[in-house]
Design a protein around this motif. Structure first.
Motif, PDB file in Angstrom:
ATOM      1  N   TYR A 194      36.144  34.170  49.059  1.00 34.84           N
ATOM      2  CA  TYR A 194      36.175  35.606  49.326  1.00 34.84           C
ATOM      3  C   TYR A 194      34.750  36.079  49.609  1.00 34.84           C
ATOM      4  CZ  TYR A 194      40.830  35.459  47.160  1.00 34.84           C
ATOM      5  OH  TYR A 194      42.126  35.161  46.849  1.00 34.84           O
ATOM      6  N   HIS A 195      34.647  37.301  50.100  1.00 39.03           N
ATOM      7  CA  HIS A 195      33.332  37.878  50.362  1.00 39.03           C
ATOM      8  C   HIS A 195      33.347  39.342  49.950  1.00 39.03           C
ATOM      9  CE1 HIS A 195      29.957  39.569  52.678  1.00 39.03           C
ATOM     10  NE2 HIS A 195      29.441  38.359  52.640  1.00 39.03           N
ATOM     11  N   ASP A 196      32.367  39.745  49.131  1.00 39.43           N
ATOM     12  CA  ASP A 196      32.220  41.153  48.790  1.00 39.43           C
ATOM     13  C   ASP A 196      30.791  41.578  49.104  1.00 39.43           C
ATOM     14  OD1 ASP A 196      30.646  40.165  46.725  1.00 39.43           O
ATOM     15  OD2 ASP A 196      32.022  40.738  45.116  1.00 39.43           O
ATOM     16  N   LYS A 197      30.370  42.750  48.639  1.00 41.18           N
ATOM     17  CA  LYS A 197      29.049  43.277  48.982  1.00 41.18           C
ATOM     18  C   LYS A 197      27.908  42.413  48.445  1.00 41.18           C
ATOM     19  CE  LYS A 197      28.944  46.436  45.011  1.00 41.18           C
ATOM     20  NZ  LYS A 197      28.856  47.854  44.582  1.00 41.18           N
ATOM     21  N   GLU A 198      28.200  41.562  47.479  1.00 43.24           N
ATOM     22  CA  GLU A 198      27.171  40.698  46.914  1.00 43.24           C
ATOM     23  C   GLU A 198      27.145  39.318  47.558  1.00 43.24           C
ATOM     24  OE1 GLU A 198      27.916  40.631  42.750  1.00 43.24           O
ATOM     25  OE2 GLU A 198      27.339  42.730  42.447  1.00 43.24           O
ATOM     26  N   GLY A 199      28.111  39.033  48.422  1.00 39.47           N
ATOM     27  CA  GLY A 199      28.118  37.747  49.103  1.00 39.47           C
ATOM     28  C   GLY A 199      29.404  36.967  48.888  1.00 39.47           C
ATOM     29  N   GLU A 200      29.375  35.689  49.256  1.00 41.45           N
ATOM     30  CA  GLU A 200      30.547  34.824  49.194  1.00 41.45           C
ATOM     31  C   GLU A 200      30.731  34.235  47.799  1.00 41.45           C
ATOM     32  OE1 GLU A 200      31.585  30.557  51.207  1.00 41.45           O
ATOM     33  OE2 GLU A 200      31.036  32.173  52.610  1.00 41.45           O
ATOM     34  N   PHE A 201      31.997  34.074  47.404  1.00 46.64           N
ATOM     35  CA  PHE A 201      32.301  33.470  46.116  1.00 46.64           C
ATOM     36  C   PHE A 201      33.697  32.859  46.174  1.00 46.64           C
ATOM     37  CE2 PHE A 201      33.916  37.747  46.018  1.00 46.64           C
ATOM     38  CZ  PHE A 201      35.098  37.693  45.311  1.00 46.64           C
ATOM     39  N   GLU A 202      34.019  32.032  45.196  1.00 46.60           N
ATOM     40  CA  GLU A 202      35.357  31.462  45.074  1.00 46.60           C
ATOM     41  C   GLU A 202      36.051  32.061  43.867  1.00 46.60           C
ATOM     42  OE1 GLU A 202      36.091  27.250  45.658  1.00 46.60           O
ATOM     43  OE2 GLU A 202      34.040  27.008  46.410  1.00 46.60           O
ATOM     44  N   ALA A 203      37.326  32.355  44.025  1.00 49.49           N
ATOM     45  CA  ALA A 203      38.059  32.987  42.934  1.00 49.49           C
ATOM     46  C   ALA A 203      39.543  32.696  43.059  1.00 49.49           C
ATOM     47  CB  ALA A 203      37.820  34.496  42.922  1.00 49.49           C
ATOM     48  N   ALA A 204      40.242  32.912  41.959  1.00 53.40           N
ATOM     49  CA  ALA A 204      41.702  32.794  41.921  1.00 53.40           C
ATOM     50  C   ALA A 204      42.296  34.178  41.718  1.00 53.40           C
ATOM     51  CB  ALA A 204      42.133  31.873  40.782  1.00 53.40           C
ATOM     52  N   LEU A 205      43.439  34.405  42.327  1.00 52.23           N
ATOM     53  CA  LEU A 205      44.113  35.689  42.205  1.00 52.23           C
ATOM     54  C   LEU A 205      44.768  35.798  40.825  1.00 52.23           C
ATOM     55  CD1 LEU A 205      46.253  37.262  45.025  1.00 52.23           C
ATOM     56  CD2 LEU A 205      46.951  37.462  42.647  1.00 52.23           C
ATOM     57  N   VAL A 206      44.499  36.891  40.136  1.00 55.53           N
ATOM     58  CA  VAL A 206      45.078  37.120  38.818  1.00 55.53           C
ATOM     59  C   VAL A 206      46.306  38.023  38.929  1.00 55.53           C
ATOM     60  CG1 VAL A 206      44.689  38.081  36.506  1.00 55.53           C
ATOM     61  CG2 VAL A 206      42.850  36.833  37.678  1.00 55.53           C
ATOM     62  N   GLU A 207      46.138  39.201  39.547  1.00 50.23           N
ATOM     63  CA  GLU A 207      47.243  40.136  39.695  1.00 50.23           C
ATOM     64  C   GLU A 207      46.845  41.253  40.651  1.00 50.23           C
ATOM     65  OE1 GLU A 207      48.220  42.516  36.297  1.00 50.23           O
ATOM     66  OE2 GLU A 207      46.121  42.746  35.689  1.00 50.23           O
ATOM     67  N   VAL A 208      47.821  42.045  41.028  1.00 51.74           N
ATOM     68  CA  VAL A 208      47.575  43.308  41.714  1.00 51.74           C
ATOM     69  C   VAL A 208      48.024  44.405  40.769  1.00 51.74           C
ATOM     70  CG1 VAL A 208      48.136  44.752  43.696  1.00 51.74           C
ATOM     71  CG2 VAL A 208      47.888  42.281  43.999  1.00 51.74           C
ATOM     72  N   GLU A 209      47.114  45.318  40.436  1.00 52.38           N
ATOM     73  CA  GLU A 209      47.425  46.364  39.465  1.00 52.38           C
ATOM     74  C   GLU A 209      48.327  47.435  40.061  1.00 52.38           C
ATOM     75  OE1 GLU A 209      43.753  46.353  36.364  1.00 52.38           O
ATOM     76  OE2 GLU A 209      43.379  47.430  38.240  1.00 52.38           O
ATOM     77  N   ASP A 210      48.839  48.304  39.190  1.00 51.24           N
ATOM     78  CA  ASP A 210      49.776  49.340  39.625  1.00 51.24           C
ATOM     79  C   ASP A 210      49.182  50.254  40.685  1.00 51.24           C
ATOM     80  OD1 ASP A 210      51.607  48.319  37.865  1.00 51.24           O
ATOM     81  OD2 ASP A 210      51.343  49.881  36.342  1.00 51.24           O
ATOM     82  N   ASP A 211      47.860  50.457  40.640  1.00 50.62           N
ATOM     83  CA  ASP A 211      47.217  51.326  41.616  1.00 50.62           C
ATOM     84  C   ASP A 211      46.839  50.588  42.900  1.00 50.62           C
ATOM     85  OD1 ASP A 211      45.128  49.749  40.740  1.00 50.62           O
ATOM     86  OD2 ASP A 211      43.905  51.408  39.982  1.00 50.62           O
ATOM     87  N   GLY A 212      47.191  49.284  42.975  1.00 51.67           N
ATOM     88  CA  GLY A 212      46.925  48.505  44.168  1.00 51.67           C
ATOM     89  C   GLY A 212      45.640  47.710  44.130  1.00 51.67           C
ATOM     90  N   ASN A 213      44.837  47.845  43.085  1.00 52.24           N
ATOM     91  CA  ASN A 213      43.601  47.076  42.996  1.00 52.24           C
ATOM     92  C   ASN A 213      43.896  45.589  42.847  1.00 52.24           C
ATOM     93  OD1 ASN A 213      42.085  49.352  43.235  1.00 52.24           O
ATOM     94  ND2 ASN A 213      41.157  49.255  41.204  1.00 52.24           N
ATOM     95  N   LEU A 214      43.094  44.771  43.534  1.00 51.72           N
ATOM     96  CA  LEU A 214      43.225  43.320  43.471  1.00 51.72           C
ATOM     97  C   LEU A 214      42.327  42.788  42.365  1.00 51.72           C
ATOM     98  CD1 LEU A 214      44.307  40.686  44.898  1.00 51.72           C
ATOM     99  CD2 LEU A 214      42.168  40.719  46.209  1.00 51.72           C
TER     100      LEU A 214
END
Length: 261
Positions: free
Chosen positions: A220-240
């Protein structure tokens, strides 16, 4: 793959009335609905579906454009009035739409998944995208416009979109777009009825089970750069919610993180 008939027969009696409108060309089907909202509200119980052969200003997410060859793909918007969905649970509508699209497309081919928040992928390629606009009144959702594009019969793509694919490319044959549209609307009607009946847990559970990259570590890539991660859940408000390889939990709203495909 499930039979589309068995999916629809189980709740046909409770499906809302659907008003189909077809226009040859428009800037976008969602804009068309917004411009005609006062005339299309009706009794609030039915659905209005606007489809077109060509959009002059088809929208993708953010500033992106949706590429579609004239007459080749499904370009449509659905107007509904899910006043019973709590404001804090608006993302349930997005989940219901994604499930309907996933169910129908899975009847044509395998390897269909939901890429958060509501894109539909075939393997690592995008076959459908959706933009949802909710209009609020007195602490409830008055109107909801769901704008969707499905790549159906287009054989070549020329925009800078990184990974489009169509059903025709996957299957090696063209499909009846009108029949496909009705299947999607009927499937969405079923899930909308589930929301009306408060079956939120069912919607969330199915959505989670069909998520793209739902198991394992990916880039994945966010404002801090590239990283590896596993999906945990999608919250009720839609946040990943992701968990990186150091065990850190990361929370993202839409557009705050990018899948590296």
């Amino acid at each position: 793959m499930r039979s589309i008939l068995s999916l629809f027969d189980r709740k046909k009696k409770n499906q809302p009335k659907v008003n189909y409108i077809e226009v040859e060309k428009t800037d976008s089907t969602s804009t068309y609905l917004r411009n005609h909202l006062p005339d299309l509200e009706g009794d609030g119980k039915g659905l209005t579906v606007v489809s077109t052969a060509f959009q002059t200003s088809g929208r993708g997410q953010g500033t992106n454009k949706w590429e579609s060859e004239r007459g080749k793909n499904l370009l449509f918007s659905i107007l509904c009035h899910p006043v019973w969905v709590p404001l804090h649970s608006q993302f349930l509508i997005s989940e219901a739409v994604a499930l309907a699209l996933r169910d129908v497309l899975s009847n044509y081919t395998g390897d269909i998944a939901i890429k958060w928040p509501n894109d539909i992928y075939w393997k690592d390629k995008k076959i459908s995208g959706t933009i949802i606009e909710n209009f609020l009144s007195k602490n409830h959702i008055r109107d909801c416009i769901i704008g969707t594009g499905i790549n159906v019969n287009q054989k070549e793509f020329h925009s800078d979109a990184p990974n489009p694919v169509s059903l025709a490319q996957v299957l090696g044959k063209e499909l009846d777009k009108d029949a496909l549209l009705k299947e999607v609307v009927e499937a969405f009607s079923i899930y909308l009825n589930d929301l009306r009946n408060g079956n939120y847990e069912k919607i969330v559970s199915l959505y989670t089970s069909y998520l793209y990259r739902g198991h394992g570590f990916f880039k994945y890539h966010d404002k801090e750069g590239e990283f590896e991660a596993a999906l945990v859940e999608v919250e009720d408000d839609g946040n990943l919610i992701l968990r990186d390889k150091e065990g850190k939990i990361r929370s993202y709203a839409f557009k705050e993180v990018e899948f590296i495909v």
